[in-house]
Motif scaffolding. Structure first.
Motif, PDB file in Angstrom:
ATOM      1  N   TYR A 197     -17.361  26.772  20.097  1.00 38.51           N
ATOM      2  CA  TYR A 197     -16.150  26.408  18.886  1.00 38.51           C
ATOM      3  C   TYR A 197     -16.712  26.812  17.677  1.00 38.51           C
ATOM      4  O   TYR A 197     -15.916  27.269  16.712  1.00 38.51           O
TER       5      TYR A 197
ATOM      6  N   SER B 283     -15.152  29.444  15.130  1.00 38.04           N
ATOM      7  CA  SER B 283     -14.559  29.128  13.683  1.00 38.04           C
ATOM      8  C   SER B 283     -15.197  30.216  12.762  1.00 38.04           C
ATOM      9  O   SER B 283     -14.565  30.259  11.604  1.00 38.04           O
TER      10      SER B 283
ATOM     11  N   SER C  32      -8.055  26.557  15.561  1.00 37.37           N
ATOM     12  CA  SER C  32      -9.379  27.540  16.097  1.00 37.37           C
ATOM     13  C   SER C  32      -9.557  27.149  17.440  1.00 37.37           C
ATOM     14  O   SER C  32      -9.943  28.099  18.247  1.00 37.37           O
TER      15      SER C  32
ATOM     16  N   ARG D 127      -9.393  30.291  20.754  1.00 34.64           N
ATOM     17  CA  ARG D 127     -10.662  30.875  21.298  1.00 34.64           C
ATOM     18  C   ARG D 127     -10.476  31.534  22.478  1.00 34.64           C
ATOM     19  O   ARG D 127      -9.595  31.139  23.452  1.00 34.64           O
TER      20      ARG D 127
ATOM     21  N   ASP E 274      -6.002  23.007  11.015  1.00 33.79           N
ATOM     22  CA  ASP E 274      -6.962  24.363  11.118  1.00 33.79           C
ATOM     23  C   ASP E 274      -8.094  24.299  12.204  1.00 33.79           C
ATOM     24  O   ASP E 274      -8.323  25.017  12.735  1.00 33.79           O
ATOM     25  N   ILE E 275      -8.457  23.178  12.470  1.00 30.07           N
ATOM     26  CA  ILE E 275      -9.647  22.873  13.734  1.00 30.07           C
ATOM     27  C   ILE E 275      -8.860  22.933  15.042  1.00 30.07           C
ATOM     28  O   ILE E 275      -9.521  23.953  15.683  1.00 30.07           O
TER      29      ILE E 275
END
Length: 205
Positions: free
Chosen positions: A144, A148, A8, A12, A4-5
């Motif tokens: 970031y 998120s 994300s 962006r 998930d990180i």
């Protein structure tokens, strides 16, 4: 390689159009900066400051000296990201919490202070370079973090640095590294622009 990180980070985009009706609370701004300050700094100096320009009056003042960019007033907040010139003498204060937490030996503080003195004392260009690195890394973490949380952001270098320093009372040891608008992106924004192929920017040695 995905989670998930990473999803994300990879999704962006830079925001140019904001919904001016959306605001952020003090608590939301505080949390964004709290996340940003987990980014690394040299020797853990934490030599940065985040000025949250969020009132209509303050945004108008900033927009006037930042190329009249509409996103400054349309976004919920525009941060002035400041990097601070390194003063090795403040390092013990910055490292004391690590000693009190029990994972840094007390004797290491003087070792690191001496090392930072050798690196930065009477080195104005190196101090300036470090201030810009620090501000840039902190801003990146904030970018970031905002994404998120479903927010858009825009890093900007289009501003009069001397005017920003004067208008917003920056200290003599502070450099306005960049501006960073954060708010709710409108759907009309472009998708992420294509990036250069990795094989053009990566060398194995």
């Amino acid at each position: 390689m995905t989670n998930d990180i990473i999803k994300s980070i990879m999704s962006r985009t830079t925001t140019n159009l904001y919904d001016p009706s959306i605001t952020l609370s003090d608590e939301q701004i505080y949390e964004l900066v709290k996340i940003a300050t987990t980014a690394p700094t040299s020797f853990n100096f934490q030599n940065w400051r985040f000025i949250a320009v969020r009132t209509a009056e303050a945004k108008a003042r900033l927009r006037k000296i930042a190329w009249d960019q509409p996103k400054i007033t349309d976004a919920a907040v525009t941060f002035i990201i400041c990097g601070q010139l390194i003063d090795y003498r403040i390092l013990p204060e910055r490292l004391t919490p690590a000693v009190e937490a029990g994972f840094m030996p007390a004797e290491m503080v003087s070792v690191l202070e001496n090392a930072s003195r050798g690196l930065y004392f009477e080195q104005p260009q190196r101090q300036r370079d470090e201030a810009i690195r620090t501000g840039s890394i902190g801003a990146t973490a904030l970018i970031y973090a905002a994404h998120s949380l479903g927010l858009g952001s825009t890093p900007m270098i289009g501003f009069d640095a001397d005017a920003v320093t004067k208008e917003f009372s920056l200290s003599d040891n502070e450099i306005p590294v960049l501006l960073l608008s954060v708010g709710k992106a409108l759907p009309e924004n472009w998708p992420q622009k294509p990036r250069r192929p990795v094989n053009e920017v990566l060398d194995f040695i």
